[in-house]
Design a protein around this motif. Structure first.
Motif, PDB file in Angstrom:
ATOM      1  N   ARG A  79       0.932  -1.267  -0.060  1.00 37.83           N
ATOM      2  CA  ARG A  79       0.059   0.063   0.037  1.00 37.83           C
ATOM      3  C   ARG A  79       0.935   1.130   0.049  1.00 37.83           C
ATOM      4  NH1 ARG A  79      -5.501  -0.698   2.321  1.00 37.83           N
ATOM      5  NH2 ARG A  79      -5.766  -2.861   2.259  1.00 37.83           N
TER       6      ARG A  79
ATOM      7  N   ALA B 105      -1.308   4.562  -5.338  1.00 38.51           N
ATOM      8  CA  ALA B 105      -1.987   5.602  -4.783  1.00 38.51           C
ATOM      9  C   ALA B 105      -3.236   4.990  -4.199  1.00 38.51           C
ATOM     10  CB  ALA B 105      -2.461   6.384  -6.101  1.00 38.51           C
ATOM     11  N   HIS B 106      -3.921   3.896  -4.902  1.00 41.09           N
ATOM     12  CA  HIS B 106      -5.001   3.194  -4.302  1.00 41.09           C
ATOM     13  C   HIS B 106      -4.830   1.604  -4.093  1.00 41.09           C
ATOM     14  CE1 HIS B 106      -6.827   6.982  -5.111  1.00 41.09           C
ATOM     15  NE2 HIS B 106      -6.610   6.814  -6.338  1.00 41.09           N
ATOM     16  N   TRP B 107      -5.175   0.942  -3.292  1.00 43.20           N
ATOM     17  CA  TRP B 107      -5.234  -0.376  -3.240  1.00 43.20           C
ATOM     18  C   TRP B 107      -6.644  -0.948  -3.363  1.00 43.20           C
ATOM     19  CZ3 TRP B 107      -1.756  -4.084  -3.736  1.00 43.20           C
ATOM     20  CH2 TRP B 107      -1.899  -5.217  -3.017  1.00 43.20           C
ATOM     21  N   PRO B 108      -7.010  -1.148  -4.711  1.00 44.34           N
ATOM     22  CA  PRO B 108      -8.287  -1.459  -4.836  1.00 44.34           C
ATOM     23  C   PRO B 108      -8.769  -2.869  -4.330  1.00 44.34           C
ATOM     24  CG  PRO B 108      -7.147  -1.656  -6.772  1.00 44.34           C
ATOM     25  CD  PRO B 108      -6.153  -1.126  -5.750  1.00 44.34           C
TER      26      PRO B 108
ATOM     27  N   SER C 200       2.411   5.589  -5.932  1.00 40.90           N
ATOM     28  CA  SER C 200       2.102   6.472  -5.075  1.00 40.90           C
ATOM     29  C   SER C 200       3.492   7.493  -5.211  1.00 40.90           C
ATOM     30  CB  SER C 200       2.081   6.056  -3.717  1.00 40.90           C
ATOM     31  OG  SER C 200       3.386   5.757  -3.266  1.00 40.90           O
TER      32      SER C 200
END
Ligand code: AMP
Ligand code: MG
Length: 341
Positions: A67, A71-74, A96
């Protein structure tokens, strides 16, 4: 040899001062540097002679660590990590701010993977942050699957090797682009699109690279995985005979079955099962190359198309492995279009 904990301590110390180590994974040995240390990452590129546009994978010890680099951890990433990590699946996600441009090849995405090897996990865990880990060999050549392979390319001063014995899987991870729907395999590996699709509950686009379609993964362009000697593929005994006639001089034949190559060639037998073959392939290519033959002739893997297969986890896995093997061998020939019998 010193205990694993001492060797891991020595590697962590090296990494913290910006030096490089080679670490074992289940796929191949990685050339490790702290992913956020730009100078160390730059050294990875220069030591390998790796083109700057070819992005590096960040190796983590857990989804939690991953993470930090995305940027995002879908939810889709979490599902795949739960199913396949630690394992040979790299997830490409939006990066990120902590990831240097050098790692991503200047792009807006980053590949993250949690390798399935106790020494790699212990090393990353003790370090407390992610490691880049491209194969620990000069760019374009055959990847290393033993510590000795790494030492054949780099001195201990350049790269301290954390030796964990031979790699279990033997070919590089599946790279999956999760930034779009449907997800797409950018580089085939042991974990195939069928198994990934079953976990995601959606269709997954298979890799275009081996088929010569559009390639969206920068490092997949051009030849790779190639020994010094030319590599050609053949289909059967007749194809082998033609190949050997077209290239006089000593040849080494890599085959899964009994072959009669005639007087000028030497045969190296490889396992006939998919996992065994993949695990042995790079060592065999290196062994063949060391004999400095005029040609390395490799028996084509069985048809990986899957048509008529009975389905089921095991055969889907075998098909994925053979497809990945064919991808590596095709690029080892240095010409995806090279006619093979
Ligand atoms: P290696 O580290 O040599 O196994 O190569 C890693 C490969 O993964 C690269 O050559 C790319 O093909 C692929 N890869 C890594 N990061 C990305 C990314 N951000 N986007 C697309 N492909 C990637
Ligand atoms: Mg490589």
């Amino acid at each position: 040899m010193s205990a694993p904990t001492d060797r891991i301590d020595a590697c962590v110390e090296r990494l913290r001062r910006g030096a490089l180590v080679a670490f074992p994974t289940e796929t191949v040995y990685g050339l490790g540097a702290v992913a956020t240390d730009e100078r160390a990452v730059a050294r990875v590129f220069s030591l390998k002679g790796r083109p700057a546009h070819n992005p590096l994978i960040v190796h983590v010890d857990s989804p939690e660590m991953a993470r930090a680099y995305v940027a995002h951890w879908p939810e889709r990433a979490q599902r795949l990590a739960s199913a396949f990590w630690p394992g040979a699946l790299t997830l490409v996600l939006a990066r990120s701010g902590s990831v240097p441009d050098l790692v991503t090849g200047g792009g807006e995405t980053v590949g993250v993977r949690c390798p399935d090897h106790p020494l790699a996990l212990a090393l990353i865990g003790q370090l407390g942050e992610g490691l880049v880990g491209p194969s620990a060999n000069p760019s374009g050549g055959v990847s290393p699957t033993t510590g000795a392979h790494v030492r054949a390319s780099f001195s201990e001063d350049e790269v301290l090797v954390l030796d964990g014995g031979p790699c279990r899987a033997g070919i590089e991870s599946t790279v999956l682009d999760l930034t779009r729907t449907p997800a797409r395999v950018l580089r085939p590996g042991v974990i195939g699109s069928e198994r990934i699709g079953a976990v995601l509950g959606e269709d997954v686009l298979a890799s275009a690279s081996a088929a010569g379609g559009e390639v969206r993964s920068p490092g997949l362009l051009g030849p790779h995985y190639a020994p010094n000697a030319p590599v050609r593929l053949f289909g059967d005994q007749t194809g082998l005979a033609e190949l050997l006639r077209s290239c006089p001089g000593g040849a080494v034949v890599l085959s899964r079955s009994a072959m009669d190559p005639g007087p000028d060639a030497q045969v190296l037998r490889l396992p006939s099962d998919a996992p065994g073959y993949a695990a042995a392939l790079y060592s065999a290519l290196r062994e063949a190359d060391a004999l400095a033959p005029a040609l390395i002739a490799v028996e084509r893997p069985p048809d990986a198309g899957g048509g008529g297969g009975r389905g089921g986890a095991e055969s889907a896995q075998d098909r994925a492995i053979w497809a990945a093997v064919l991808d590596r061998l095709t690029r080892a020939t240095k010409s995806p279009d090279y006619p093979s019998s």
